[in-house]
Design a protein around this motif. Structure first.
Motif, PDB file in Angstrom:
ATOM      1  N   VAL A   1      43.660  46.373  -2.615  1.00 32.80           N
ATOM      2  CA  VAL A   1      44.535  46.536  -1.445  1.00 32.80           C
ATOM      3  C   VAL A   1      45.569  45.406  -1.417  1.00 32.80           C
ATOM      4  O   VAL A   1      46.757  45.620  -1.163  1.00 32.80           O
ATOM      5  CB  VAL A   1      43.703  46.558  -0.128  1.00 32.80           C
TER       6      VAL A   1
ATOM      7  N   ILE B   1      46.280  53.210  -5.013  1.00 38.83           N
ATOM      8  CA  ILE B   1      46.624  52.700  -3.673  1.00 38.83           C
ATOM      9  C   ILE B   1      48.119  52.357  -3.616  1.00 38.83           C
ATOM     10  O   ILE B   1      48.824  52.691  -2.648  1.00 38.83           O
ATOM     11  CB  ILE B   1      45.799  51.439  -3.329  1.00 38.83           C
ATOM     12  N   SER B   2      48.592  51.708  -4.661  1.00 39.63           N
ATOM     13  CA  SER B   2      49.973  51.243  -4.653  1.00 39.63           C
ATOM     14  C   SER B   2      50.970  52.404  -4.617  1.00 39.63           C
ATOM     15  O   SER B   2      51.960  52.378  -3.887  1.00 39.63           O
ATOM     16  CB  SER B   2      50.214  50.371  -5.884  1.00 39.63           C
TER      17      SER B   2
ATOM     18  N   TYR C   1      50.427  55.450  -3.484  1.00 37.89           N
ATOM     19  CA  TYR C   1      50.401  56.073  -2.147  1.00 37.89           C
ATOM     20  C   TYR C   1      51.121  55.183  -1.130  1.00 37.89           C
ATOM     21  O   TYR C   1      51.783  55.678  -0.218  1.00 37.89           O
ATOM     22  CB  TYR C   1      48.961  56.325  -1.695  1.00 37.89           C
ATOM     23  N   THR C   2      51.012  53.873  -1.283  1.00 45.70           N
ATOM     24  CA  THR C   2      51.721  52.963  -0.376  1.00 45.70           C
ATOM     25  C   THR C   2      53.235  53.163  -0.530  1.00 45.70           C
ATOM     26  O   THR C   2      53.985  53.162   0.449  1.00 45.70           O
ATOM     27  CB  THR C   2      51.359  51.484  -0.699  1.00 45.70           C
TER      28      THR C   2
ATOM     29  N   LEU D   1      43.144  57.488  -0.820  1.00 43.08           N
ATOM     30  CA  LEU D   1      42.579  57.554  -2.174  1.00 43.08           C
ATOM     31  C   LEU D   1      41.070  57.802  -2.108  1.00 43.08           C
ATOM     32  O   LEU D   1      40.530  58.634  -2.849  1.00 43.08           O
ATOM     33  CB  LEU D   1      42.881  56.244  -2.922  1.00 43.08           C
TER      34      LEU D   1
ATOM     35  N   ALA E   1      48.984  49.801   2.902  1.00 39.06           N
ATOM     36  CA  ALA E   1      48.067  49.794   1.749  1.00 39.06           C
ATOM     37  C   ALA E   1      46.656  50.199   2.186  1.00 39.06           C
ATOM     38  O   ALA E   1      45.958  50.901   1.451  1.00 39.06           O
ATOM     39  CB  ALA E   1      48.062  48.420   1.081  1.00 39.06           C
TER      40      ALA E   1
ATOM     41  N   ALA F   1      46.682  53.817   2.520  1.00 36.73           N
ATOM     42  CA  ALA F   1      46.688  54.408   1.172  1.00 36.73           C
ATOM     43  C   ALA F   1      45.290  54.342   0.554  1.00 36.73           C
ATOM     44  O   ALA F   1      44.852  55.277  -0.127  1.00 36.73           O
ATOM     45  CB  ALA F   1      47.696  53.672   0.287  1.00 36.73           C
ATOM     46  N   PHE F   2      44.588  53.243   0.812  1.00 38.80           N
ATOM     47  CA  PHE F   2      43.197  53.110   0.340  1.00 38.80           C
ATOM     48  C   PHE F   2      42.358  54.262   0.911  1.00 38.80           C
ATOM     49  O   PHE F   2      41.616  54.934   0.193  1.00 38.80           O
ATOM     50  CB  PHE F   2      42.636  51.754   0.793  1.00 38.80           C
ATOM     51  N   ASP F   3      42.506  54.497   2.239  1.00 36.99           N
ATOM     52  CA  ASP F   3      41.738  55.578   2.879  1.00 36.99           C
ATOM     53  C   ASP F   3      42.057  56.923   2.231  1.00 36.99           C
ATOM     54  O   ASP F   3      41.176  57.743   2.004  1.00 36.99           O
ATOM     55  CB  ASP F   3      42.075  55.652   4.380  1.00 36.99           C
TER      56      ASP F   3
ATOM     57  N   ALA G   1      48.199  45.978  -4.100  1.00 37.01           N
ATOM     58  CA  ALA G   1      49.110  47.066  -3.704  1.00 37.01           C
ATOM     59  C   ALA G   1      50.037  46.610  -2.578  1.00 37.01           C
ATOM     60  O   ALA G   1      51.250  46.883  -2.597  1.00 37.01           O
ATOM     61  CB  ALA G   1      48.292  48.279  -3.262  1.00 37.01           C
TER      62      ALA G   1
END
Ligand code: PA5
Length: 445
Positions: free
Chosen positions: A247, A403-404, A406-407, A32, A25, A28-30, A250
């Motif tokens: 985060v 984020i979710s 992409y995770t 986004l 997550a 994924a944050f990075d 997600a």
């Protein structure tokens, strides 16, 4: 500010497993934030709260003032999916439960159309229009979606017959693409006032664009407060940390799905005003994540009503689900339960207590029961249900959704699956250009 509590979900997940999802997550944050992931040409929603210009807000408010001066008392907002659900959700969340029945003077009533193809619905809308001083906001990013186009054709004809062509044009606002689409062409030709749906904002992420802002302001609500609440959240969620609420949401939902096979997430509310929030959320997460054979199925319940219907399944049925409880800490109104000398209903034990206390105890009792039943619990809450909190909730769930997804490993910003029904419908309606598909589908029926 939006708060999240995940301990009653984390308790189901092994620490090492959770750490893996937390790491994913954070990555994924990075992605986004950097804007270098799949679908990154649709990230225009990320900075809407802080970058929406004053001129755009003022232009939305100007429509409200102009139509008020014309005595408009009914606005038909035409749109479907992302061009409908955000505004519907906000208006339901912020309105008095009985505004329709009370009919207090104030902002016009906003009703929705173009989100179905029911003939009865449109015919009955015409009944309503004939009794009111109406105006219309037609919303379609593509400008070509069938449901709103059909509804708009009917409403436009009514407005032109009633107010004349020029009068109708003053009572129609179109919200669409800046350059292309049938609605854009029509608007230019007819001289409608228009607002733009930015190219880089997809429908389900568009509530903070004119798609949501115009109908919401027309209904009498404070879009500046909604944007301010969203801006607070934009700031709060910008921190790259495992403690970042988006985060955490997600990470925990992906862990429940990926490691424990919890394939259904139920968004739970204890306030009827939030019923349409769940509809908005279902589209956001369903369209963003349900693809490539993956995704958590977003469902919802409205408690305590649904404890008397879906409650049985959630307590004891197939253990496929977890719940995210959308909580509101403080009621803005107060009703204290009175004492009754006869006590025939045996409720004197509640005398002096607020109904909100009963609601909170119902929610707490349900959480514990569902935990005992093996249903992990996430809590997302705001202090009260007002425009500022709603703005915060919109942004929280949008950012967490990016984020979710992409995770999970999918592109959050496309929706290829939505085209399948449209192709069949056009073939069956014999739309020009669909002759081959039409012949093929007729053989199947
Ligand atoms: O999220 C989406 O992209 C969709 O739900 C669209 O908003 C919906 O299909 C309506 O599309 P349009 O605004 O182009 O009429």
């Amino acid at each position: 500010m939006v708060k999240i509590e995940i301990k009653d979900a984390r308790s189901f997940i092994d620490n090492e497993v959770y750490a893996q999802y937390e790491k994913k997550a954070l990555a994924a944050f990075d992605t986004l934030v950097a804007g270098d992931g799949a679908g990154n040409d649709f990230l225009g929603w990320k900075h809407l709260p802080t970058e929406t210009p004053e001129s755009l807000i003022a232009a939305c408010e100007a429509v409200r003032d102009d139509w008020a001066a014309k005595g408009v008392d009914l606005v038909v907002a035409i749109g479907i999916g992302g061009s409908y659900l955000g505004a519907k959700c906000a208006i339901e969340a912020l309105s008095h439960n009985f505004s329709r029945q009370l009919r207090r003077p104030g902002a016009p009533e906003v009703v929705f159309a173009g989100n179905n193809l029911s003939e009865e619905y449109l015919a009955e809308l015409m009944d309503l229009l004939s009794e009111r001083r109406a105006a219309c906001v037609v919303i379609s990013k593509s400008g070509t979606t069938t449901e709103p186009a059909v509804a708009f054709r009917v409403v436009k004809q009514y407005l032109e017959e009633t107010y004349g062509k020029a009068g109708a044009a003053e009572r129609i606002v179109a919200i669409t693409d800046a350059h292309k689409g049938a609605l854009k062409t029509l608007s230019m030709q007819e001289g409608y006032r228009t607002f733009v749906v930015p190219d880089d904002v997809g429908g389900r992420f568009s509530v903070l664009t004119p798609v949501g802002l115009v109908p919401i302001v027309l209904a009498g609500f404070d879009i500046r407060e909604i944007l301010a609440g969203a801006a607070e959240e934009e700031k709060a969620l910008s921190v790259p940390s495992p403690e970042n609420p988006a985060v955490r949401y997600a990470a925990v939902r992906n862990a429940l799905y990926g490691a424990l096979g919890k394939k259904v997430e139920i968004l739970v509310n204890y306030n009827p005003k939030l019923q349409y929030f769940a509809e908005w959320w279902k589209q956001l997460y369903g369209e963003s994540e349900g693809k490539d054979g993956k995704g958590i199925f977003p469902a919802s319940v409205n408690n305590t009503a649904d404890l008397h219907s879906m409650g049985q399944f959630i307590q004891e049925g197939d253990r496929v689900m977890f719940e995210t409880v959308l909580g509101v800490e403080k009621s803005t109104r107060e009703v204290v339960i009175g004492s009754d000398p006869d006590n025939l209903d045996c409720l004197n034990y509640l005398a002096g207590k607020r109904v909100e206390h009963c609601n909170a105890m119902a929610a707490l009792g349900t959480r514990i029961a569902h935990l005992d039943g093996g249903v992990p619990q996430i809590s997302v809450s705001v202090e009260k249900l007002d425009a500022r909190s709603l703005g915060g909730l919109f942004y929280f769930f949008e950012f967490a959704c990016g984020i979710s997804a992409y995770t999970l490993g999918v592109n959050p910003f496309n929706q290829p699956g939505v085209e399948a029904y449209k192709k069949n419908m056009f073939a069956l309606l014999e739309k020009p250009g669909y002759e081959e598909a039409s012949a093929a589908i007729r053989k199947r029926i």
